[in-house]
Design a protein around this motif. Structure first.
Motif, PDB file in Angstrom:
ATOM      1  N   LEU A   1      -5.509  -7.935  20.438  1.00 20.84           N
ATOM      2  CA  LEU A   1      -4.832  -6.775  19.845  1.00 20.84           C
ATOM      3  C   LEU A   1      -4.391  -7.057  18.409  1.00 20.84           C
ATOM      4  N   ARG A   2      -3.864  -8.248  18.177  1.00 16.24           N
ATOM      5  CA  ARG A   2      -3.396  -8.603  16.838  1.00 16.24           C
ATOM      6  C   ARG A   2      -4.543  -8.630  15.825  1.00 16.24           C
ATOM      7  N   ILE A   3      -5.652  -9.217  16.215  1.00 15.26           N
ATOM      8  CA  ILE A   3      -6.799  -9.301  15.298  1.00 15.26           C
ATOM      9  C   ILE A   3      -7.380  -7.917  15.034  1.00 15.26           C
ATOM     10  N   GLU A   4      -7.459  -7.077  16.082  1.00 13.12           N
ATOM     11  CA  GLU A   4      -7.950  -5.705  15.891  1.00 13.12           C
ATOM     12  C   GLU A   4      -7.029  -4.947  14.930  1.00 13.12           C
ATOM     13  N   TYR A   5      -5.730  -5.165  15.080  1.00  9.98           N
ATOM     14  CA  TYR A   5      -4.749  -4.503  14.209  1.00  9.98           C
ATOM     15  C   TYR A   5      -4.944  -4.965  12.753  1.00  9.98           C
ATOM     16  N   ALA A   6      -5.044  -6.282  12.550  1.00 12.47           N
ATOM     17  CA  ALA A   6      -5.222  -6.825  11.196  1.00 12.47           C
ATOM     18  C   ALA A   6      -6.523  -6.324  10.576  1.00 12.47           C
ATOM     19  N   THR A   7      -7.602  -6.305  11.356  1.00  8.82           N
ATOM     20  CA  THR A   7      -8.909  -5.879  10.855  1.00  8.82           C
ATOM     21  C   THR A   7      -8.870  -4.417  10.412  1.00  8.82           C
ATOM     22  N   GLU A   8      -8.241  -3.578  11.249  1.00 11.13           N
ATOM     23  CA  GLU A   8      -8.141  -2.150  10.924  1.00 11.13           C
ATOM     24  C   GLU A   8      -7.314  -1.930   9.654  1.00 11.13           C
ATOM     25  N   LYS A   9      -6.218  -2.693   9.515  1.00 13.12           N
ATOM     26  CA  LYS A   9      -5.353  -2.549   8.341  1.00 13.12           C
ATOM     27  C   LYS A   9      -6.072  -2.973   7.060  1.00 13.12           C
ATOM     28  N   ILE A  10      -6.802  -4.075   7.132  1.00  9.79           N
ATOM     29  CA  ILE A  10      -7.532  -4.556   5.951  1.00  9.79           C
ATOM     30  C   ILE A  10      -8.591  -3.537   5.530  1.00  9.79           C
ATOM     31  N   CYS A  11      -9.194  -2.882   6.518  1.00  8.08           N
ATOM     32  CA  CYS A  11     -10.241  -1.892   6.226  1.00  8.08           C
ATOM     33  C   CYS A  11      -9.686  -0.619   5.605  1.00  8.08           C
ATOM     34  N   ASN A  12      -8.510  -0.188   6.072  1.00  7.16           N
ATOM     35  CA  ASN A  12      -8.043   1.160   5.734  1.00  7.16           C
ATOM     36  C   ASN A  12      -6.786   1.229   4.888  1.00  7.16           C
ATOM     37  N   ASP A  13      -6.090   0.096   4.704  1.00  6.16           N
ATOM     38  CA  ASP A  13      -4.840   0.106   3.938  1.00  6.16           C
ATOM     39  C   ASP A  13      -4.999  -0.800   2.727  1.00  6.16           C
ATOM     40  N   LYS A  14      -5.044  -0.213   1.515  1.00  9.47           N
ATOM     41  CA  LYS A  14      -5.282  -0.997   0.300  1.00  9.47           C
ATOM     42  C   LYS A  14      -4.191  -2.028   0.052  1.00  9.47           C
ATOM     43  N   ASN A  15      -2.972  -1.755   0.520  1.00 11.47           N
ATOM     44  CA  ASN A  15      -1.887  -2.722   0.330  1.00 11.47           C
ATOM     45  C   ASN A  15      -2.160  -4.003   1.103  1.00 11.47           C
ATOM     46  N   TRP A  16      -2.750  -3.870   2.291  1.00 12.38           N
ATOM     47  CA  TRP A  16      -3.039  -5.056   3.104  1.00 12.38           C
ATOM     48  C   TRP A  16      -4.129  -5.915   2.465  1.00 12.38           C
ATOM     49  N   VAL A  17      -5.016  -5.293   1.708  1.00  9.19           N
ATOM     50  CA  VAL A  17      -6.073  -6.064   1.046  1.00  9.19           C
ATOM     51  C   VAL A  17      -5.480  -7.029   0.020  1.00  9.19           C
ATOM     52  N   LYS A  18      -4.296  -6.702  -0.498  1.00  5.43           N
ATOM     53  CA  LYS A  18      -3.661  -7.538  -1.508  1.00  5.43           C
ATOM     54  C   LYS A  18      -2.941  -8.737  -0.897  1.00  5.43           C
ATOM     55  N   TYR A  19      -2.750  -8.743   0.427  1.00  4.10           N
ATOM     56  CA  TYR A  19      -2.007  -9.822   1.079  1.00  4.10           C
ATOM     57  C   TYR A  19      -2.824 -11.116   1.093  1.00  4.10           C
ATOM     58  N   SER A  20      -2.111 -12.229   1.180  1.00  3.92           N
ATOM     59  CA  SER A  20      -2.767 -13.517   1.388  1.00  3.92           C
ATOM     60  C   SER A  20      -2.985 -13.698   2.891  1.00  3.92           C
ATOM     61  N   VAL A  21      -3.800 -14.698   3.269  1.00  5.84           N
ATOM     62  CA  VAL A  21      -4.037 -14.971   4.694  1.00  5.84           C
ATOM     63  C   VAL A  21      -2.732 -15.358   5.379  1.00  5.84           C
ATOM     64  N   GLU A  22      -1.871 -16.113   4.663  1.00  3.14           N
ATOM     65  CA  GLU A  22      -0.568 -16.499   5.225  1.00  3.14           C
ATOM     66  C   GLU A  22       0.269 -15.262   5.553  1.00  3.14           C
ATOM     67  N   ASP A  23       0.278 -14.292   4.613  1.00  4.05           N
ATOM     68  CA  ASP A  23       1.053 -13.061   4.827  1.00  4.05           C
ATOM     69  C   ASP A  23       0.521 -12.276   6.026  1.00  4.05           C
ATOM     70  N   LEU A  24      -0.818 -12.214   6.158  1.00  3.76           N
ATOM     71  CA  LEU A  24      -1.426 -11.489   7.281  1.00  3.76           C
ATOM     72  C   LEU A  24      -1.051 -12.143   8.610  1.00  3.76           C
ATOM     73  N   ALA A  25      -1.128 -13.475   8.647  1.00  2.21           N
ATOM     74  CA  ALA A  25      -0.769 -14.193   9.870  1.00  2.21           C
ATOM     75  C   ALA A  25       0.664 -13.899  10.257  1.00  2.21           C
ATOM     76  N   GLU A  26       1.555 -13.928   9.265  1.00  5.54           N
ATOM     77  CA  GLU A  26       2.979 -13.666   9.518  1.00  5.54           C
ATOM     78  C   GLU A  26       3.186 -12.234  10.012  1.00  5.54           C
ATOM     79  N   ALA A  27       2.518 -11.288   9.349  1.00  6.12           N
ATOM     80  CA  ALA A  27       2.695  -9.869   9.695  1.00  6.12           C
ATOM     81  C   ALA A  27       2.165  -9.543  11.094  1.00  6.12           C
ATOM     82  N   CYS A  28       1.192 -10.310  11.558  1.00  8.28           N
ATOM     83  CA  CYS A  28       0.567 -10.020  12.853  1.00  8.28           C
ATOM     84  C   CYS A  28       1.131 -10.878  13.987  1.00  8.28           C
TER      85      CYS A  28
END
Length: 555
Positions: free
Chosen positions: A495-522
């Motif tokens: 579920l977490r990976i699906e959520y992160a993948t969807e956000k990176i695809c559709n939310d431009k703000n998430w594209v600006k995050y680092s991998v560390e930030d994505l891990a923390e957010a998920c």
């Protein structure tokens, strides 16, 4: 009638000036005005139109440069025009000067260090062999400022010392008064930058000595009010470092009006931060809070923050944590993440450019000079050939790797956009030994859990989730095994990976995050765990997916 009078005035003015140095006399007319006073354009526009007709590109360049000074909101436009005019003149000094002027606008008026550095490096190309020493050291000063901003204080100090050694003697040389004025400005601003380096390196005595020297040597002329503000700001920081908090606040208040006059928001935010720190040390928490919030307000307005002000958000977060206000604590936590991303982006870009386009070029120039003294051309040619082969191999490998990443990226997009034909079977088709009421309740719980993104909670365990659902881990595990076709950890991570993948695809703000930030957010405990599971589930590393999305979105 008005047009006739204006036309007659211009005709009369041109006629009067024909027997004189037209441009210098005209310039004397508008230099009586203060910076940003648009009344000067009644003369500047005449200089521009005349220079265009005469194809006098040196004077056209100067007119555009003057327009930069007197314009309020079109400085960049005139800077671009000055560059065009300078290039038409084919005078490399003018071209270098034009690029410096544009860089100064980005740095001073907009605090866009990345864009400013681009212009300084272009100027460096034209000024490194110039006979105009002031121009050379002016550009060197600005490159030193970027190094200081990056925290490379030890590297910046020798650059500033070179500039100081040039500017200081020329403040009292037997030269034109305008040149003395320019060198005074150069000397005082360089002194200020050296103070910044010393204060950052903990050399407080050296910094204090230069602060006193600067305040003593500032001319009484009102046009040096900004330099005076910088030294008063520096004195306030020295007082703070010496734990003289009340004196620090007084000096900061003396510095603020001058900085506000030209909206130098970078140093204004530094003052508010140190005022906040001073009030906090004096146990005046509310006054401290007011100043910390002003720093945040400047950050919101200008999307710029100096690295040393990161602590401002730590103080705000700790304050609201102490007074149990989770809403404000969350807000400033998000602000801190934004600030970190901005600083990280700036640093990555600036570090690469300053190293590649300045440090390496400076070293290369030294190397070439040494090679001219020695007859090692043949060995250099062999080395160059080897380097070209190595570079070709590296480029080929990168190209191949990039194609592989692109293939994985397209495969993942296809997976995301495809319709999942193999949907889960209806619950009524399942044969499961569980009370129907409990089954219905778990269905509702899991549906709500997935809908509300409950899986993002960090440290989530089967026991904690079972408690939230008011059941036991045995029933929870049975349900996940039967209806989710996996164990608890696999289900949550999916579920977490699906959520992160969807956000990176559709939310431009998430594209600006680092991998560390994505891990923390998920909800992942670390970057590596997130990266491995992301790759296992999607067939591509998150950093490669992010990079490709950024390229597609031109970010």
């Amino acid at each position: 009638m008005k047009k006739r009078i204006t036309g007659f005035f211009l005709f009369f003015l041109v006629a009067v000036l024909q027997a004189q140095d037209f441009y210098s006399v005209l310039r004397d007319k508008y230099w009586e005005y203060d910076e940003n006073d648009t009344r000067a354009f009644s003369f500047i526009n005449l200089a521009i139109s005349t220079a265009k007709k005469e194809k006098n590109y040196a004077e056209l360049y100067q007119a555009y440069k003057d327009a930069i000074f007197f314009s309020r909101d079109r400085k960049l436009k005139y800077a671009d025009s000055a560059i065009v005019a300078a290039k038409l003149s084919k005078n490399e000094d003018l071209i270098g000067n034009a690029y410096i002027s544009k860089g100064v606008i980005y740095y001073f008026n907009h605090k866009k260090f990345q864009l400013a550095l681009d212009e300084y490096l272009k100027a460096y190309h034209y000024t490194q062999n110039t006979k105009d020493q002031f121009l050379k050291y002016q550009n060197l000063y600005h490159i030193g400022v970027v190094k200081s901003y990056l925290g490379h204080y030890q590297e910046a100090l020798p650059i500033f010392q070179q500039c100081l050694d040039y500017f200081e003697p020329n403040t009292r040389a037997n030269i034109h008064s305008n040149l003395i004025y320019n060198n005074q400005k150069g000397y005082l601003n360089t002194l200020h930058q050296i103070i910044i380096c010393y204060q950052s390196l903990g050399k407080h005595k050296e910094a204090q000595k230069l602060v006193n020297e600067g305040l003593h040597k500032i001319p009484k002329d009102k046009s040096f009010y900004l330099e005076k503000s910088y030294f008063e700001k520096s004195k306030g920081i020295s007082d703070f470092q010496q734990k003289k908090y009340e004196n620090a606040i007084k000096n900061f208040d003396l510095a603020l009006p001058g900085l506000m006059k030209i909206d130098d928001f970078a140093w204004i935010s530094v003052i508010y931060f140190y005022k906040g720190q001073s009030f906090q040390k004096l146990s005046k928490d509310q006054l401290a809070l007011e100043n910390y919030k002003k720093v945040d307000s400047i950050f919101n307005k200008h999307q710029f923050i100096l690295p040393e002000l990161r602590k401002n958000y730590d103080e705000l977060i700790n304050y609201y944590k102490k007074y149990n206000d989770p809403k404000q604590e969350l807000y400033y936590t998000r602000q801190l993440l934004k600030a970190d991303k901005l600083i990280s982006s700036d640093f990555k870009y600036l570090s690469t450019r300053i190293h590649k386009d300045y440090d390496e070029k400076a070293l290369l120039d030294t190397k070439v000079n040494l090679e001219h003294r020695n007859s090692y051309g043949k060995y250099l040619l062999i080395l160059s050939g080897v380097l070209i082969l190595v570079l070709g191999f590296i480029l080929h490998s990168r190209s191949k790797s990039k194609k592989e990443v692109q293939r994985k990226y397209e495969r993942l997009l296809f997976k995301i956009n495809s319709i999942n034909i193999t949907k889960e079977k209806e619950i009524k088709e399942r044969t499961f030994k569980m009370d129907s009421k409990l089954l219905k309740k778990l269905n509702q719980n899991f549906s709500e859990f997935e809908k509300c993104n409950g899986f993002l909670e960090k440290g989530l365990t089967a026991g904690k989730l079972a408690a939230n659902f008011e059941t036991n881990t045995s029933y929870l595990s049975q349900y996940i095994n039967e209806f989710k076709q996996s164990n608890f950890n696999t289900y949550i991570n999916k579920l977490r990976i699906e959520y992160a993948t969807e956000k990176i695809c559709n939310d431009k703000n998430w594209v600006k995050y680092s991998v560390e930030d994505l891990a923390e957010a998920c909800g992942f405990s670390n970057r590596q765990s997130f990266s491995n599971i992301f790759y296992e589930q999607n067939g591509i590393r998150p950093q490669d997916f992010l990079k490709t999305r950024r390229e597609k979105n031109n970010l």
